[in-house]
Each structure stands twice: as C-alpha cells, then as structure tokens.
Design a protein around this motif. Structure first.
Motif, PDB file in Angstrom:
ATOM      1  N   ILE A  76      13.045  33.514  33.348  1.00 27.80           N
ATOM      2  CA  ILE A  76      12.858  33.272  31.915  1.00 27.80           C
ATOM      3  C   ILE A  76      11.998  32.034  31.692  1.00 27.80           C
ATOM      4  O   ILE A  76      11.905  31.154  32.550  1.00 27.80           O
ATOM      5  CB  ILE A  76      14.245  33.101  31.260  1.00 27.80           C
ATOM      6  N   SER A  77      11.378  31.952  30.523  1.00 30.79           N
ATOM      7  CA  SER A  77      10.520  30.804  30.209  1.00 30.79           C
ATOM      8  C   SER A  77      11.361  29.603  29.779  1.00 30.79           C
ATOM      9  O   SER A  77      12.473  29.744  29.261  1.00 30.79           O
ATOM     10  CB  SER A  77       9.545  31.163  29.089  1.00 30.79           C
ATOM     11  N   TYR A  78      10.785  28.417  29.973  1.00 27.08           N
ATOM     12  CA  TYR A  78      11.446  27.195  29.516  1.00 27.08           C
ATOM     13  C   TYR A  78      11.588  27.218  27.993  1.00 27.08           C
ATOM     14  O   TYR A  78      12.618  26.816  27.450  1.00 27.08           O
ATOM     15  CB  TYR A  78      10.652  25.965  29.950  1.00 27.08           C
ATOM     16  N   HIS A  79      10.580  27.704  27.311  1.00 24.51           N
ATOM     17  CA  HIS A  79      10.609  27.762  25.845  1.00 24.51           C
ATOM     18  C   HIS A  79      11.798  28.586  25.364  1.00 24.51           C
ATOM     19  O   HIS A  79      12.523  28.163  24.448  1.00 24.51           O
ATOM     20  CB  HIS A  79       9.309  28.356  25.316  1.00 24.51           C
ATOM     21  N   PHE A  80      11.999  29.763  25.931  1.00 25.37           N
ATOM     22  CA  PHE A  80      13.098  30.617  25.483  1.00 25.37           C
ATOM     23  C   PHE A  80      14.435  29.904  25.684  1.00 25.37           C
ATOM     24  O   PHE A  80      15.291  29.908  24.796  1.00 25.37           O
ATOM     25  CB  PHE A  80      13.089  31.939  26.252  1.00 25.37           C
ATOM     26  N   LEU A  81      14.633  29.311  26.848  1.00 26.67           N
ATOM     27  CA  LEU A  81      15.897  28.655  27.145  1.00 26.67           C
ATOM     28  C   LEU A  81      16.112  27.429  26.272  1.00 26.67           C
ATOM     29  O   LEU A  81      17.207  27.197  25.748  1.00 26.67           O
ATOM     30  CB  LEU A  81      15.943  28.265  28.628  1.00 26.67           C
ATOM     31  N   GLY A 214       5.874  32.244  25.365  1.00 25.30           N
ATOM     32  CA  GLY A 214       6.303  33.550  25.869  1.00 25.30           C
ATOM     33  C   GLY A 214       7.744  33.502  26.355  1.00 25.30           C
ATOM     34  O   GLY A 214       8.321  32.429  26.545  1.00 25.30           O
ATOM     35  N   TYR A 215       8.332  34.679  26.545  1.00 24.96           N
ATOM     36  CA  TYR A 215       9.743  34.746  26.935  1.00 24.96           C
ATOM     37  C   TYR A 215       9.945  34.757  28.447  1.00 24.96           C
ATOM     38  O   TYR A 215      11.001  34.348  28.930  1.00 24.96           O
ATOM     39  CB  TYR A 215      10.402  35.999  26.349  1.00 24.96           C
ATOM     40  N   MET A 216       8.988  35.250  29.188  1.00 25.59           N
ATOM     41  CA  MET A 216       9.133  35.344  30.643  1.00 25.59           C
ATOM     42  C   MET A 216       8.562  34.094  31.291  1.00 25.59           C
ATOM     43  O   MET A 216       7.551  33.544  30.840  1.00 25.59           O
ATOM     44  CB  MET A 216       8.424  36.583  31.176  1.00 25.59           C
ATOM     45  N   GLY A 217       9.204  33.645  32.352  1.00 25.74           N
ATOM     46  CA  GLY A 217       8.747  32.448  33.044  1.00 25.74           C
ATOM     47  C   GLY A 217       9.533  32.250  34.327  1.00 25.74           C
ATOM     48  O   GLY A 217      10.292  33.127  34.747  1.00 25.74           O
ATOM     49  N   PRO A 218       9.421  31.078  34.944  1.00 25.77           N
ATOM     50  CA  PRO A 218      10.059  30.871  36.254  1.00 25.77           C
ATOM     51  C   PRO A 218      11.441  30.222  36.192  1.00 25.77           C
ATOM     52  O   PRO A 218      11.960  29.791  37.217  1.00 25.77           O
ATOM     53  CB  PRO A 218       9.073  29.924  36.950  1.00 25.77           C
ATOM     54  N   TYR A 219      12.063  30.151  35.004  1.00 24.55           N
ATOM     55  CA  TYR A 219      13.262  29.320  34.857  1.00 24.55           C
ATOM     56  C   TYR A 219      14.560  30.121  34.750  1.00 24.55           C
ATOM     57  O   TYR A 219      14.574  31.303  34.399  1.00 24.55           O
ATOM     58  CB  TYR A 219      13.118  28.413  33.626  1.00 24.55           C
ATOM     59  N   HIS A 255      13.219  46.667  23.235  1.00 24.77           N
ATOM     60  CA  HIS A 255      14.545  46.152  23.538  1.00 24.77           C
ATOM     61  C   HIS A 255      14.434  44.963  24.486  1.00 24.77           C
ATOM     62  O   HIS A 255      13.588  44.958  25.381  1.00 24.77           O
ATOM     63  CB  HIS A 255      15.405  47.249  24.188  1.00 24.77           C
ATOM     64  N   LEU A 256      15.295  43.962  24.260  1.00 26.50           N
ATOM     65  CA  LEU A 256      15.336  42.767  25.107  1.00 26.50           C
ATOM     66  C   LEU A 256      16.744  42.622  25.671  1.00 26.50           C
ATOM     67  O   LEU A 256      17.722  42.619  24.922  1.00 26.50           O
ATOM     68  CB  LEU A 256      14.941  41.536  24.293  1.00 26.50           C
ATOM     69  N   ASN A 257      16.851  42.518  26.992  1.00 24.09           N
ATOM     70  CA  ASN A 257      18.137  42.299  27.660  1.00 24.09           C
ATOM     71  C   ASN A 257      18.160  40.906  28.265  1.00 24.09           C
ATOM     72  O   ASN A 257      17.292  40.569  29.062  1.00 24.09           O
ATOM     73  CB  ASN A 257      18.350  43.318  28.785  1.00 24.09           C
ATOM     74  N   VAL A 258      19.137  40.120  27.892  1.00 29.79           N
ATOM     75  CA  VAL A 258      19.348  38.816  28.511  1.00 29.79           C
ATOM     76  C   VAL A 258      20.841  38.525  28.453  1.00 29.79           C
ATOM     77  O   VAL A 258      21.508  38.855  27.471  1.00 29.79           O
ATOM     78  CB  VAL A 258      18.522  37.709  27.810  1.00 29.79           C
ATOM     79  N   HIS A 259      21.379  37.947  29.526  1.00 35.16           N
ATOM     80  CA  HIS A 259      22.827  37.808  29.655  1.00 35.16           C
ATOM     81  C   HIS A 259      23.215  36.415  30.124  1.00 35.16           C
ATOM     82  O   HIS A 259      22.489  35.787  30.898  1.00 35.16           O
ATOM     83  CB  HIS A 259      23.371  38.821  30.659  1.00 35.16           C
ATOM     84  N   ALA A 260      24.372  35.971  29.657  1.00 41.05           N
ATOM     85  CA  ALA A 260      25.007  34.762  30.176  1.00 41.05           C
ATOM     86  C   ALA A 260      26.271  35.220  30.893  1.00 41.05           C
ATOM     87  O   ALA A 260      27.224  35.680  30.261  1.00 41.05           O
ATOM     88  CB  ALA A 260      25.340  33.790  29.049  1.00 41.05           C
ATOM     89  N   ASP A 261      26.265  35.145  32.216  1.00 38.16           N
ATOM     90  CA  ASP A 261      27.324  35.742  33.037  1.00 38.16           C
ATOM     91  C   ASP A 261      28.115  34.696  33.801  1.00 38.16           C
ATOM     92  O   ASP A 261      27.615  33.609  34.080  1.00 38.16           O
ATOM     93  CB  ASP A 261      26.711  36.685  34.079  1.00 38.16           C
ATOM     94  N   PRO A 262      29.327  35.053  34.215  1.00 40.46           N
ATOM     95  CA  PRO A 262      30.008  34.260  35.253  1.00 40.46           C
ATOM     96  C   PRO A 262      29.188  34.282  36.535  1.00 40.46           C
ATOM     97  O   PRO A 262      28.310  35.133  36.708  1.00 40.46           O
ATOM     98  CB  PRO A 262      31.351  34.989  35.425  1.00 40.46           C
ATOM     99  N   TYR A 263      29.501  33.379  37.456  1.00 43.63           N
ATOM    100  CA  TYR A 263      28.632  33.149  38.605  1.00 43.63           C
ATOM    101  C   TYR A 263      28.369  34.399  39.440  1.00 43.63           C
ATOM    102  O   TYR A 263      27.217  34.719  39.740  1.00 43.63           O
ATOM    103  CB  TYR A 263      29.226  32.058  39.499  1.00 43.63           C
ATOM    104  N   VAL A 264      29.424  35.109  39.828  1.00 47.47           N
ATOM    105  CA  VAL A 264      29.238  36.256  40.723  1.00 47.47           C
ATOM    106  C   VAL A 264      28.377  37.322  40.065  1.00 47.47           C
ATOM    107  O   VAL A 264      27.477  37.898  40.681  1.00 47.47           O
ATOM    108  CB  VAL A 264      30.600  36.838  41.156  1.00 47.47           C
ATOM    109  N   GLU A 265      28.635  37.610  38.793  1.00 53.02           N
ATOM    110  CA  GLU A 265      27.834  38.603  38.082  1.00 53.02           C
ATOM    111  C   GLU A 265      26.383  38.158  37.971  1.00 53.02           C
ATOM    112  O   GLU A 265      25.460  38.959  38.098  1.00 53.02           O
ATOM    113  CB  GLU A 265      28.421  38.862  36.698  1.00 53.02           C
TER     114      GLU A 265
END
Length: 410
Positions: A76-81, A214-219, A255-265
C-alpha cells in the motif's frame, strides 16, 4: 499381561529385522518431519520479537483493486495509510514501514548484501526492538530528512567486523548513500518479513515519492489499540473507513479490498475479500499433514498384514488351545502400539538432532528453531494414533483367520 505382550512384541521385531526397520523408519521419519515443520511454523507465528504488543495490534499488509477485467494487488502507499488509516480515532499509534529491498555495498573490496526498509517515527513505539547501542531516530530527524539509520547486529558485524567496538555516529553506505548510525538492534529473522531488515531508514529518505496520492505502494502498517479490549472496536472502525474510501479510476476498478487483520491472518493475507489467505494456508497444512501421515500408515498396514500371514500357524495353535479372537486382537494392537512408540521415540530424538543441525547451519539467519513441548505431546498422540490406525484392520483380519487354515500353513 502387558509385560508378556511387550516381550512377544520385541521377539517378533527381532525375528523380521527388515520389516522392523521399514516400520520404524516410516514412523520415525514422519515424526521428525512433523516436529521440524511445526517448530518452523511455531517460530514464524509465535515469535513476538520485536512485536511484543501483538494482542493490541492489527496489521495492514495488502490491498487489492478489482475491476471486471483486471486486478491490481500488493502493498500500500504511504499516502493511503497516512491519510485514510491515519484518520481513525481508536488507534493510539500507526506504525508505517515499507517492504525490505535489497542492495549491495563494498567494504575492503568485499561485497555485502544489505536489505533496507523505510519507517515512520511511530514504528519504534509500536514495535519493541532490543537496542544493543543507541536509540531510534526521532520524528524531528525524519521531518528534517536527516540521513540517519538504525542497523541490525548482523550487519554491524559484517560491515564493521566482529569486535565489540561501538559504532554510534559512524557511517554506513548503502545504495550509494551514506547514513549516520543512531542505533543498533538485535537482528530479526527474514521469516518475520514485516519487521526484518538490515538497516532501517526514515521514510522521508525514500527514493520513491511517498507523497504520491495513489493507493498502491511499498508500505504496510500496524494499528495499535489502547487496550486489548479496544481491538474489535478498532477493527470495526477500520472496516467502516475502508467502505467509504473513494475508488480511483472507476472506469477501471469497481471494488477495493483492504483489511486490518490479527497477525496470523495478515501473514497469509492474499488481499482478496472472497478468498482468505487463511483458507489457503489451512488447506495446504491439512494436505501436508495427511500426505505425511497417510503414506506411513498405509505402509504399516501392509507390513502388519504380512506379519500376520507369517504368524498364521502361531495364531492357529493359540486358537486351538482356546485363545479368543478378542485376546489375539488385543495382543496384536498392543504389539503394534509398542512398535509405533519405539519409532516415535526414535523420531523425537532425530527431531532434536535435526533442529540442532539446522540451527548450526544457519540456513535462515537469526532463526533459532526449538522443540515446542505442546507439539511434543501431540507427537506422542500421533504415535498412539499410528499404532491404532495401522493395527486395527490387520488385527481384525487376524481374528477372522480360520483355525484349520492357519494350522495348514504350519
């Protein structure tokens, strides 16, 4: 009674040494493979260095943009985060870091491979690295675009030598740039890809434009909740935010998929909303375990049937003198369990030896595998499972053996 069964089992094992070797090899090899594999998985999943606040954290590692005819997924990009995720109210910290990248440097004409990643100031507050020297660079140093770095203990030894002389204030060269060292941390194994690097740099030094909208990046990012009880609330807030994020270029994406998951997931996250990475991981593990356990079990069943046929005369005599089928079945199952426990004991010893060899070989730097005693308990249960599963059908065949037919084989 059990003592007699044990003596009979040992005598039978000694009688047919080749079959005994094949049986013990299959069991011990299976146990060794499972123990080593679970030690590796346990290290990857349960090692909390430097991620010691895992119970309060959610991890954002992947994003996916989907259209009717195309898909774009990755980090993900730094901007999005910073812009969207940074607007959340529940998290107390947002650690942002890039994926590690590789470059080469030279010291005394010796080439050294260096992996580097870019981080923000909160990264050092969310994660608890063990500092051997110095401290992390500050938020002000990041804002001033100072060429400072935190390096790993491993790269210190490679770059400056094995002596214990301090390196604070010295410079290290990477990617044709020199950086002043502000701290040295205990190294992280590469299997912890979200935290691993040889050197850590301020994100403002990145050669890619971190201001790109942009939304995609190295972060990637880690959200830290105030308490463990706030994690669910933080995840719900993130999901609500993700639904409201405007989709860029609606002609291409819908459609945009982005998730905040527990570590294992997060570790196995594919980025796809419909096909969770956990499903792939669990399926792969189940297939692996079935493959590793099923083949030796079938092998043992075949060997046990052969052993029964060889002992048909013994079985006939015992039946003729009044031994019940129940007694014979019980004896054979006990014999088989003893065989599998011997093989299991050999496998456990081999597992300890294999783990020591792997650790000393340093196939993966900083990855120190050890036996998980919970897994060791399961290994003992696996031995029992092997003994029962591979012994029930042959024992049933034995109990059905006709006395006359068995005595004719004598």
């Amino acid at each position: 009674m059990l003592k007699n069964y044990f003596k009979i089992a040992i005598a039978v094992l000694k009688r047919r040494k080749f079959f005994t070797f094949i049986s013990l090899f299959g069991i011990s090899f299976t146990i060794t493979i499972l123990m080593v594999a679970t030690a590796f998985i346990d290290k990857v999943i349960n090692d909390t260095y430097p991620d010691k606040k895992r119970e309060r954290s959610l991890y954002i590692t992947k994003m996916e943009l989907r259209g009717k005819e195309s898909m774009n997924g990755g980090t993900i990009s730094y901007h999005f985060l910073n812009h969207f995720v940074g607007s959340l109210k529940t998290p107390v910290k947002l650690a942002i870091s890039s994926m590690w990248q590789g470059t080469n440097t030279y010291v005394n004409d010796k080439k050294i491979a260096i992996n580097y990643k870019y981080v923000n100031a909160d990264y050092w507050d969310v994660l608890e690295y063990d500092f051997i020297e110095g401290k992390p660079f500050t938020k002000q140093q990041i804002a001033n675009v100072e060429r400072v770095t935190v390096i790993s203990e491993d790269i210190k030894k490679q770059y400056f030598g094995n002596d214990d002389a301090p390196v604070l204030g010295k410079y290290i060269e990477a990617d044709n740039e020199k950086y002043r060292i502000s701290g040295v941390v205990k190294s992280v194994p590469i299997t912890s890809y979200q935290f691993y690097s040889d050197i850590y740099l301020p994100y403002t030094l990145s050669k890619t434009d971190y201001k790109d909208t942009g939304y995609m990046g190295p972060y990637m990012a880690i959200l830290l909740a105030p308490t463990v009880n706030d994690v669910d609330k933080m995840q719900k807030e993130f999901n609500q935010m993700a639904k409201k994020v405007p989709i860029p270029d609606k002609k291409m994406w819908d459609h945009l998929n982005v998730h905040a998951d527990p570590y294992v997931e997060s570790y196995v996250r594919s980025g796809n909303e419909q096909r969770s990475g956990m499903v792939y991981a669990i399926t792969a593990l189940v297939c692996f375990v079935l493959l590793v356990t099923l083949l030796p079990t079938l092998n043992l069943v075949n060997i046990n049937i052969t052993r029964i046929m060889e002992r048909s005369s013994e079985i006939g005599v015992r039946k003729a003198f009044g031994a019940s089928s129940k007694t014979l079945v019980y004896q054979f199952i006990v014999e088989n369990i003893i065989l599998t426990f011997i093989g299991g004991a050999i496998g456990i010893v081999l597992s300890f030896i294999a783990l020591q060899i792997i650790n000393r070989a340093e196939l993966i730097a900083n990855l120190n595998l050890s036996v998980n005693f919970t897994v060791l308990g399961y290994a003992i249960l696996i031995c029992l499972f092997f003994g029962l599963l591979s012994g029930v059908y042959p024992a049933w065949r034995m109990s059905r053996l006709n006395v006359v037919t068995a005595l004719k084989a004598q």
